[in-house]
Design an enzyme around this catalytic site. Structure first.
Site, PDB file in Angstrom:
ATOM      1  N   GLU A  94       0.792  -1.218   0.000  1.00  0.00           N
ATOM      2  CA  GLU A  94       0.000   0.000   0.000  1.00  0.00           C
ATOM      3  C   GLU A  94       0.833   1.280   0.000  1.00  0.00           C
ATOM      4  O   GLU A  94       0.433   2.282  -0.585  1.00  0.00           O
ATOM      5  CB  GLU A  94      -0.941   0.017   1.225  1.00  0.00           C
ATOM      6  CG  GLU A  94      -2.019  -1.048   1.222  1.00  0.00           C
ATOM      7  CD  GLU A  94      -3.069  -0.816   0.140  1.00  0.00           C
ATOM      8  OE1 GLU A  94      -3.149   0.304  -0.394  1.00  0.00           O
ATOM      9  OE2 GLU A  94      -3.807  -1.772  -0.176  1.00  0.00           O
ATOM     10  N   SER A 365     -46.233 -14.072  50.115  1.00  0.00           N
ATOM     11  CA  SER A 365     -45.601 -14.331  51.417  1.00  0.00           C
ATOM     12  C   SER A 365     -44.087 -14.223  51.405  1.00  0.00           C
ATOM     13  O   SER A 365     -43.462 -14.321  52.464  1.00  0.00           O
ATOM     14  CB  SER A 365     -46.009 -15.719  51.925  1.00  0.00           C
ATOM     15  OG  SER A 365     -47.387 -15.741  52.245  1.00  0.00           O
TER      16      SER A 365
END
Length: 689
Positions: A94, A365
């Site tokens: 590149e 409960s």
């Protein structure tokens, strides 16, 4: 003739001087323009280089459990942990002069211009790595002059404000490699099923060739074209002297194994839990939605994958597949508050509504342990006696009445102890206790247990008619389990940003909010829910699952016409299960009412099966004595159902039971602290004596 020649010479000198002057001025202006650009770029400072990255979620053992990517897989890796082969391959193909130019390769640009002129078309690019990085960060891919100028300016800013290593690292982490993979880590995982640091030369050279044309050079789309591109990369690496001809030939001839699959899949593990984590990121860390989804965070959660799998399997195997009933489960570490498993519903794809953290349901409960803890602080003991009988209560200055009833309208029609009232879940005892304490006192105690949901100030509050979230109920039991220390539900241990910096780490909080001795007494009474010695006018409420339990648990069930609960714990694990219908339909079938207990027992037994048995450790200021469950007094040898019961020292009974033999004859057996007792097999077979 000579005069004319002299005049022409003078005019020529004027022209030359003018050209020189104009050129010098133009050069000066160009210099000033470029210098101004450089100064302006420096004044602006470094451009932000944050790009959308996948946020990754980890379990408590650092395994990936999910990510948010929105179709783009991005993971940031430091340059030092990227394969040198890939770095060299990228530079070679590149931008060979990357470390020597200042953002623009003038020689390469000139060569590209010449090549384009000869071919009368654009045949050769000249973009450097820095230019490509600028384009991928800030610009679109349109081919306009304004985009080119902006690209050049961003290139200058990058070069002025970042080192070459930082630019290269950013480029490798943002460039597109096709198939939704952005950056070398995502690409390495997708193509080869490994991390970027582990790439071989053959793999790296194949990967480095893809960004030029992700569709054209993908080995999964066109292998021959990708192979030719790989050869170009290897040749470039030879020219740059990164590798030898021999290494290139070996890499070229290596057979590559492609995966073609992203390793991380979103929301396949504990999706309700992951939603709760995202909500915690918003509320605790004040992060916005975009940062959470695309900020490249590394979120280390509290999820125990094994327990999560057990929880999901319990729901799947115990509840009929064709049932439309819903449910939730929360499991926590009582010492830290870490949420280790969470089920928010039976099918996330059908309904992502999180019933564990969002639904407000009547706890029934299961609220009673909080009520009875308040009673212990106000003079009650496990032997406190109250009469269980049909009772109508007057309240609101005798303007209103309330007539609760026990399950199946069963009553002792006699006095029972607090220990037995808990085990049998006697409602009359609970409401009498509430009237003794006062509604405001009980609501204050509820808040001390970390419950923030608003409570209705009515007598039925003692029976859990005011809605609470499942996660708050489980957390309240965690406070009992840990001896009264404040904990809050925790989903996140640590968060790192995209640069690997720790931006949040959970800190331990050590705050005593309950009396440790009374918390232990309450815990020990809750073990009676599974102890048949406390059977009375009815069987203990944990009787249906008692045979499935292989160790000591403290717990409490609860039910209303629309909700069924079971919450319980060991010293190291607390879990709670809620079962019901989203629209509040009544639980008509007996099997539906039993789901919560069965799922809880299955989850707890399987979750702790790989852990050593641990008993609840008594605190320093408690005393254990054998009590006759019926009378609440000290048991004698004739009290066959005598049960070891703990009291805050000084509050234990002094009288002996006279109902089963002679008064004043205590059980002659040394009370050994629970954690010091010998294993059952040594006690039976007298081993070690």
């Amino acid at each position: 003739m000579e005069l004319i020649t002299g005049q022409r010479f003078k005019q020529t000198r004027k022209y030359i001087r003018a050209i020189i002057m104009i050129s010098a001025m133009a050069f000066l202006l160009l210099f000033l323009f470029l210098f101004s650009i450089l100064i302006y770029a420096k004044i602006l400072g470094p451009p932000p280089i944050a790009v959308p990255q996948s946020t990754i979620y980890y379990s408590d053992n650092n395994r990936v459990i999910g990510e948010s990517s929105h179709g783009q897989k991005r993971y940031w890796e430091k340059l030092e942990v990227i394969s040198p082969h890939l770095i060299n391959a990228t530079i070679a193909v590149e931008d060979r002069q990357f470390f020597t130019h200042h953002g623009f390769d003038l020689k390469r640009i000139a060569g590209a211009i010449v090549a384009d002129i000869r071919a009368m078309s654009k045949v050769q690019g000249a973009s450097t790595i820095t230019q490509q990085y600028a384009r991928s960060l800030f610009l679109e891919n349109d081919k306009t002059w304004s985009r080119k100028l902006n690209e050049a300016f961003y290139t200058i800013r990058l070069e002025l404000n970042y080192s070459k290593e930082e630019i290269l690292e950013g480029y490798l982490n943002t460039i597109y490699y096709g198939h939704g993979a952005y950056g070398v880590q995502a690409a390495s995982q997708y193509y080869f099923g490994k991390n970027a640091k582990d790439l071989s030369l053959a793999e790296a050279s194949m990967l480095a060739g893809i960004p030029k044309g992700p569709t054209l050079y993908s080995p999964l789309e066109n292998f021959d074209r990708a192979k030719n591109r790989q050869q170009i990369v290897l040749t470039s690496m030879i020219k740059k002297k990164f590798i030898t001809n021999k290494q290139a030939n070996e890499a070229s001839s290596n057979s590559l194994l492609f995966k073609g699959k992203h390793l991380i899949v979103q929301n396949h593990t504990a999706p309700y839990f992951q939603d709760a984590v995202k909500q915690a990121l918003k509320s605790q860390l004040q992060l916005d939605e975009r940062t959470i989804e695309l900020g490249g965070l590394r979120v280390y959660t509290t999820l125990n994958e094994r327990q999560q799998q057990i929880a999901e399997k319990s729901f799947a195997t115990i509840i009929s597949a064709d049932s439309t009933i819903q449910g939730a489960l929360v499991a926590m570490n009582p010492e830290t508050g870490a949420v280790q498993a969470l089920v928010g519903g039976r099918d996330y794809q059908t309904s992502p509504f999180n019933r564990a953290t969002q639904a407000v349901r009547q706890p029934g409960s299961t609220i009673k342990p909080l009520l009875y803890y308040a009673a212990l602080e106000n003079g009650y003991t496990p032997s406190t006696m109250l009469k269980s009988e049909k009772t109508t209560f007057n309240y609101n200055h005798d303007q209103s009445t309330y007539t609760p009833s026990n399950y199946n309208h069963q009553y002792a029609n006699d006095e029972i102890t607090l220990a037995q009232a808990i085990a049998l879940s006697d409602n009359i005892y609970a409401v009498k206790t509430l009237f003794y304490l006062g509604l405001d006192s009980f609501i204050h105690t509820i808040h001390r247990f970390g419950i923030t949901t608003e409570m209705k100030s009515v007598p039925s509050l003692a029976l859990g008619t005011s809605g609470i979230k499942a996660i708050e109920m489980v957390n309240s039991y965690s406070i009992l389990a840990n001896g009264g220390k404040r904990v809050t539900p925790i989903f996140i241990k640590k968060v790192e940003n995209a640069q690997g910096e720790v931006i949040f780490e959970q800190q331990d909080v050590d705050e005593q909010v309950l009396d440790a001795d009374q918390a232990f007494v309450m815990t020990q009474m809750l073990t009676g829910v599974f102890d048949e010695k406390l059977n009375g006018y009815a069987k203990v409420t944990g009787n249906s699952i008692r045979s499935k339990l292989t160790r000591t648990y403290a717990g409490k069930s609860g039910s209303t016409s629309t909700d069924s609960w079971m919450i319980g714990y060991t010293p190291k694990l607390v879990s709670g299960v809620w079962i019901g219908y989203d629209k509040g339909n009544k639980l008509e079938k007996p099997v539906e009412k039993g789901y919560a207990k069965k799922i809880w027992a299955d989850f707890m037994e399987n979750s702790v099966s790989n852990q050593p048995v641990q008993e609840f450790k008594e605190t320093n200021n408690v005393t254990g004595v054998y009590i006759d469950p019926e009378s609440g007094k000290l048991a004698t040898p004739d009290c066959l159902g005598a049960r070891l019961t703990y009291f805050v020292t000084g509050t234990e009974p002094k009288e002996f039971c006279s109902s089963h033999g002679k008064d004043g004859e205590p059980i002659v057996e040394e009370i050994v602290p629970l954690e010091k007792k010998k294993p059952w097999y040594k006690r039976i077979f007298k081993l070690g004596e």
